[in-house]
Design a protein around this motif. Structure first.
Motif, PDB file in Angstrom:
ATOM      1  N   THR A 195     -35.790   5.398 -36.199  1.00 19.72           N
ATOM      2  CA  THR A 195     -34.622   6.268 -36.278  1.00 19.72           C
ATOM      3  C   THR A 195     -34.894   7.618 -35.636  1.00 19.72           C
ATOM      4  N   ARG A 196     -36.053   8.200 -35.925  1.00 19.21           N
ATOM      5  CA  ARG A 196     -36.391   9.500 -35.339  1.00 19.21           C
ATOM      6  C   ARG A 196     -36.523   9.388 -33.829  1.00 19.21           C
ATOM      7  N   GLY A 197     -37.165   8.315 -33.368  1.00 18.43           N
ATOM      8  CA  GLY A 197     -37.334   8.145 -31.932  1.00 18.43           C
ATOM      9  C   GLY A 197     -36.013   8.027 -31.200  1.00 18.43           C
ATOM     10  N   VAL A 198     -35.088   7.252 -31.758  1.00 17.24           N
ATOM     11  CA  VAL A 198     -33.780   7.080 -31.143  1.00 17.24           C
ATOM     12  C   VAL A 198     -33.000   8.389 -31.161  1.00 17.24           C
ATOM     13  N   ALA A 199     -33.022   9.077 -32.309  1.00 15.19           N
ATOM     14  CA  ALA A 199     -32.300  10.345 -32.420  1.00 15.19           C
ATOM     15  C   ALA A 199     -32.829  11.372 -31.420  1.00 15.19           C
ATOM     16  N   LEU A 200     -34.136  11.426 -31.269  1.00 14.84           N
ATOM     17  CA  LEU A 200     -34.730  12.366 -30.313  1.00 14.84           C
ATOM     18  C   LEU A 200     -34.354  12.003 -28.876  1.00 14.84           C
ATOM     19  N   MET A 201     -34.295  10.712 -28.570  1.00 16.32           N
ATOM     20  CA  MET A 201     -33.894  10.294 -27.235  1.00 16.32           C
ATOM     21  C   MET A 201     -32.453  10.703 -26.953  1.00 16.32           C
ATOM     22  N   ILE A 202     -31.551  10.500 -27.905  1.00 14.58           N
ATOM     23  CA  ILE A 202     -30.152  10.875 -27.707  1.00 14.58           C
ATOM     24  C   ILE A 202     -30.028  12.383 -27.494  1.00 14.58           C
ATOM     25  N   LEU A 203     -30.753  13.164 -28.289  1.00 17.67           N
ATOM     26  CA  LEU A 203     -30.727  14.620 -28.102  1.00 17.67           C
ATOM     27  C   LEU A 203     -31.271  15.003 -26.733  1.00 17.67           C
ATOM     28  N   ALA A 204     -32.363  14.362 -26.331  1.00 17.15           N
ATOM     29  CA  ALA A 204     -32.955  14.665 -25.029  1.00 17.15           C
ATOM     30  C   ALA A 204     -31.965  14.399 -23.900  1.00 17.15           C
ATOM     31  N   ILE A 205     -31.285  13.261 -23.949  1.00 16.15           N
ATOM     32  CA  ILE A 205     -30.340  12.914 -22.890  1.00 16.15           C
ATOM     33  C   ILE A 205     -29.161  13.879 -22.889  1.00 16.15           C
ATOM     34  N   PHE A 206     -28.710  14.285 -24.070  1.00 17.45           N
ATOM     35  CA  PHE A 206     -27.602  15.248 -24.148  1.00 17.45           C
ATOM     36  C   PHE A 206     -27.986  16.567 -23.483  1.00 17.45           C
ATOM     37  N   PHE A 207     -29.168  17.076 -23.807  1.00 21.67           N
ATOM     38  CA  PHE A 207     -29.591  18.357 -23.245  1.00 21.67           C
ATOM     39  C   PHE A 207     -29.915  18.234 -21.751  1.00 21.67           C
ATOM     40  N   PHE A 208     -30.502  17.113 -21.350  1.00 21.97           N
ATOM     41  CA  PHE A 208     -30.784  16.921 -19.920  1.00 21.97           C
ATOM     42  C   PHE A 208     -29.496  16.911 -19.098  1.00 21.97           C
ATOM     43  N   THR A 209     -28.469  16.216 -19.582  1.00 25.36           N
ATOM     44  CA  THR A 209     -27.218  16.175 -18.826  1.00 25.36           C
ATOM     45  C   THR A 209     -26.534  17.530 -18.818  1.00 25.36           C
ATOM     46  N   ALA A 210     -26.667  18.279 -19.909  1.00 29.68           N
ATOM     47  CA  ALA A 210     -26.125  19.641 -19.917  1.00 29.68           C
ATOM     48  C   ALA A 210     -26.842  20.505 -18.883  1.00 29.68           C
ATOM     49  N   MET A 211     -28.175  20.332 -18.777  1.00 28.99           N
ATOM     50  CA  MET A 211     -28.938  21.052 -17.761  1.00 28.99           C
ATOM     51  C   MET A 211     -28.495  20.644 -16.361  1.00 28.99           C
ATOM     52  N   ASP A 212     -28.315  19.339 -16.137  1.00 26.63           N
ATOM     53  CA  ASP A 212     -27.895  18.853 -14.827  1.00 26.63           C
ATOM     54  C   ASP A 212     -26.519  19.402 -14.455  1.00 26.63           C
ATOM     55  N   ALA A 213     -25.616  19.455 -15.439  1.00 24.44           N
ATOM     56  CA  ALA A 213     -24.281  19.973 -15.166  1.00 24.44           C
ATOM     57  C   ALA A 213     -24.336  21.451 -14.785  1.00 24.44           C
ATOM     58  N   THR A 214     -25.192  22.202 -15.455  1.00 20.70           N
ATOM     59  CA  THR A 214     -25.353  23.614 -15.115  1.00 20.70           C
ATOM     60  C   THR A 214     -25.970  23.764 -13.729  1.00 20.70           C
ATOM     61  N   ALA A 215     -26.969  22.925 -13.440  1.00 24.24           N
ATOM     62  CA  ALA A 215     -27.632  22.983 -12.135  1.00 24.24           C
ATOM     63  C   ALA A 215     -26.678  22.634 -11.002  1.00 24.24           C
ATOM     64  N   LYS A 216     -25.762  21.710 -11.240  1.00 21.30           N
ATOM     65  CA  LYS A 216     -24.814  21.319 -10.193  1.00 21.30           C
ATOM     66  C   LYS A 216     -24.024  22.522  -9.696  1.00 21.30           C
ATOM     67  N   GLY A 217     -23.568  23.348 -10.604  1.00 22.73           N
ATOM     68  CA  GLY A 217     -22.825  24.542 -10.200  1.00 22.73           C
ATOM     69  C   GLY A 217     -23.691  25.543  -9.462  1.00 22.73           C
TER      70      GLY A 217
END
Length: 293
Positions: free
Chosen positions: A10-32
């Motif tokens: 459960t912890r591993g999955v939750a951490l992966m979901i958080l990681a992907i959320f923050f990575f995509t937020a970073m990518d969206a910021t970088a795109k601009g």
């Protein structure tokens, strides 16, 4: 090989979901930002931000963290992480955020297969089914032949290869060393390599964009912490399918920030991806609860 404990899964999955959320937020910021600044400058800020944050957090504990038993593995893990970030950022001026993420998200297939080939992890039917169904969902989003694939599509493909390599090396090191060692070495590598290009490409940063550069460093650092910990405590084959949620998150950021709304097929593919990830999680947690014979 026995299944990991339920709480660990459960912890591993939750951490992966958080990681992907923050990575995509970073990518969206970088795109601009990449539309207004050279890509090496944005990449350098991403890694130097991580380096500064980690140094502040560690302060007087830096010495013990840097003493590693795996210098070669850390070098290649850092290089592959740098490659994943660089290839993806370079693709953003040419491909939409959701499309680039969908192409890059073939990496769970590579991670799951690599974990079976190189790390000896079990490649059971549940994991295979989850990966294959999620890949089908990704293909629904990409729709080969619909104009997504071009020369620029090679960049997120290289990103997928680099990301999978980084994930497998992270799993290889596992819990034998602190997550901070991986954070420091990756940040140092990215800062030095990207920094070498700065004298040739640097552009003054507008006052209104400073907070966006700071945000990239913070998002990348938090995401990297989450993903390192996820792969350290849980088998790669379990958490890898959840990386497909990046397509869902990237579609959200594209719609909110850039008015790039998903079409019907993107929504269908995203639902398939989420269903595949939830199936793997459900089956693995049930296996972990089952009494051992």
């Amino acid at each position: 090989m026995s299944s990991p404990p339920i709480s660990q899964v459960t912890r591993g999955v939750a951490l992966m979901i958080l990681a992907i959320f923050f990575f995509t937020a970073m990518d969206a910021t970088a795109k601009g930002l990449i539309e207004r600044y050279p890509a090496p400058q944005v990449i350098w800020v991403r890694f130097v931000g991580q380096l500064l944050l980690v140094l502040v957090i560690l302060r007087h504990h830096l010495g013990p963290v840097l003493r590693t038993r795996f210098p070669v593995l850390h070098f290649w893990r850092s290089a592959s992480q740098f490659g994943a970030t660089t290839f993806f950022f370079l693709s953003l001026p040419h491909i939409g955020l959701a499309e680039a993420t969908a192409i890059a998200d073939i990496n769970p297939v590579l991670i799951t297969l690599g974990a079976a080939l190189f790390l000896g992890e079990k490649l059971g039917p549940r994991r295979i089914a989850g990966v294959v169904v999620a890949l089908i969902g990704a293909l629904i989003v990409i729709r080969p032949g619909a104009g997504v694939f071009s020369w620029a599509a090679i960049l997120p493909l290289f990103c997928a290869l680099s990301y999978a390599t980084s994930a497998l090396l992270t799993r290889k090191i596992g819990a034998q060393e602190s997550v901070w060692a991986s954070m420091v070495y990756a940040a140092l590598f990215g800062t030095i390599v990207a920094g070498a290009a700065l004298p040739f490409v640097w552009q003054p940063i507008a006052a209104g964009d400073i907070w966006l550069f700071v945000l990239i460093g913070c998002l990348g650092t938090v995401a990297q912490l989450c993903i390192i910990r996820s792969f350290s405590i849980t088998e790669a084959g379990i958490v890898a399918p959840f990386a497909y949620l990046g397509i869902v998150f990237a579609t959200f950021w594209g719609a909110v920030l850039y008015d790039q709304w998903p079409d019907r097929w993107t929504v269908i593919g995203a639902l398939v991806i989420v269903a595949a990830g939830l199936y793997v999680w459900h089956r693995e947690t049930r296996a972990a609860r089952a009494p051992k014979s």
